[in-house]
Design an enzyme around this catalytic site. Sequence first.
Site, PDB file in Angstrom:
ATOM      1  N   ASN A  35       5.086   2.798  -6.293  1.00 32.97           N
ATOM      2  CA  ASN A  35       5.367   2.696  -7.718  1.00 32.97           C
ATOM      3  C   ASN A  35       4.376   3.466  -8.587  1.00 32.97           C
ATOM      4  OD1 ASN A  35       7.007   1.865  -9.743  1.00 32.97           O
ATOM      5  ND2 ASN A  35       6.428  -0.287  -9.691  1.00 32.97           N
ATOM      6  N   LYS A  46       4.428   4.910   5.013  1.00 37.33           N
ATOM      7  CA  LYS A  46       3.773   3.605   4.950  1.00 37.33           C
ATOM      8  C   LYS A  46       3.684   2.935   6.321  1.00 37.33           C
ATOM      9  CE  LYS A  46       5.320   2.955   0.171  1.00 37.33           C
ATOM     10  NZ  LYS A  46       6.006   2.076  -0.796  1.00 37.33           N
ATOM     11  N   ARG A  54      12.542  -2.633  -9.090  1.00 40.07           N
ATOM     12  CA  ARG A  54      11.120  -2.326  -9.222  1.00 40.07           C
ATOM     13  C   ARG A  54      10.821  -1.927 -10.664  1.00 40.07           C
ATOM     14  NH1 ARG A  54       8.282  -1.184  -4.563  1.00 40.07           N
ATOM     15  NH2 ARG A  54       6.489  -1.417  -5.946  1.00 40.07           N
ATOM     16  N   ARG A 104      14.408   8.371  10.417  1.00 36.16           N
ATOM     17  CA  ARG A 104      14.924   7.686   9.224  1.00 36.16           C
ATOM     18  C   ARG A 104      14.003   7.823   8.015  1.00 36.16           C
ATOM     19  NH1 ARG A 104      13.428   2.853  12.295  1.00 36.16           N
ATOM     20  NH2 ARG A 104      11.824   1.653  11.195  1.00 36.16           N
ATOM     21  N   PRO A 158       0.821  -1.208   0.000  1.00 39.88           N
ATOM     22  CA  PRO A 158       0.000   0.000   0.000  1.00 39.88           C
ATOM     23  C   PRO A 158       0.856   1.260   0.000  1.00 39.88           C
ATOM     24  CG  PRO A 158      -0.773  -1.558   1.657  1.00 39.88           C
ATOM     25  CD  PRO A 158       0.537  -2.080   1.145  1.00 39.88           C
ATOM     26  N   GLU A 159       0.422   2.264  -0.754  1.00 34.12           N
ATOM     27  CA  GLU A 159       1.126   3.538  -0.753  1.00 34.12           C
ATOM     28  C   GLU A 159       0.591   4.408   0.382  1.00 34.12           C
ATOM     29  OE1 GLU A 159       2.196   5.212  -4.479  1.00 34.12           O
ATOM     30  OE2 GLU A 159       1.912   3.339  -5.558  1.00 34.12           O
TER      31      GLU A 159
END
Length: 267
Positions: free
Chosen positions: A165, A52, A257, A124, A2-3
């Site tokens: 993506n 995310k 990817r 991070r 999931p984005e």
Amino acid sequence: MPEGHTLHRLARRQQRVFGGQRVRVSSPQGRFADGAAAVDGMTFHAAEAWGKHLVHRYRDGDTERMVHIHLGLYGAFTELTAPIPEPIGQVRMRIATEEAAADLRGPTACEIYGPADLEALIARLGPDPLRRDADPDRAWASIARSARPIGALLMDQKAVAGVGNVYRAEILFRAGIDPMRAGRRMAREEFDALWQDLVGLMKVGVRRGRIHVVRPEDDHGAPAYAPDRPRTYVYRRAGEPCRICGTPVMMTELEARKLYWCPVCQT
């Protein structure tokens, strides 16, 4: 995976359903049994998303505990309403009231967090376009000094948190930017426009629960890449004609990817 808009939408939904209520938290599968016991019976105070990552905050008086969740490739929540059935399958965590429940299956991470853990997570991650406290200057600093392609940098959660993506491919197409262009060859004006477009599109994704990226004047012709998805410009359209110029959409792999772009419209 999931984005970011999915996690923000999920956080808002869980806040509406459970916020301010004492909840029962269990781990029918057993893999989160100690963590579930630590927050069971506490008040569900808040659900927040960073990129995310999803964080639940539970409170009981002056005591606050947090649960950190990363859905990964296979994690998902299932919503249930009364009468709430017994858990089925590998339920890592169940959150429940008398009227509603949410079952979590298959996450990459489901763990108790302390303040230091949350600070380390935020440190991070790059800025999240959907958060009001996001600082795009931090993303620009990471991109402007890098020789890596902008198509890779947008997917690097240390540079920008929450982009996956689909958004990567589509915002670069909308901006007319070659995904292989080095980050340090981006102009600040290009980045600022890219960021603003990303913020707007991800907000639409939160509201609608789907990634909508095609402008109304271009939303016709060839169907979407899947029956239950809106049209895209290039994502999962390799070999099909570009919606703008008709050139076949290209596809390659970038840092493991799949990457989609139009070689004519993106320079």
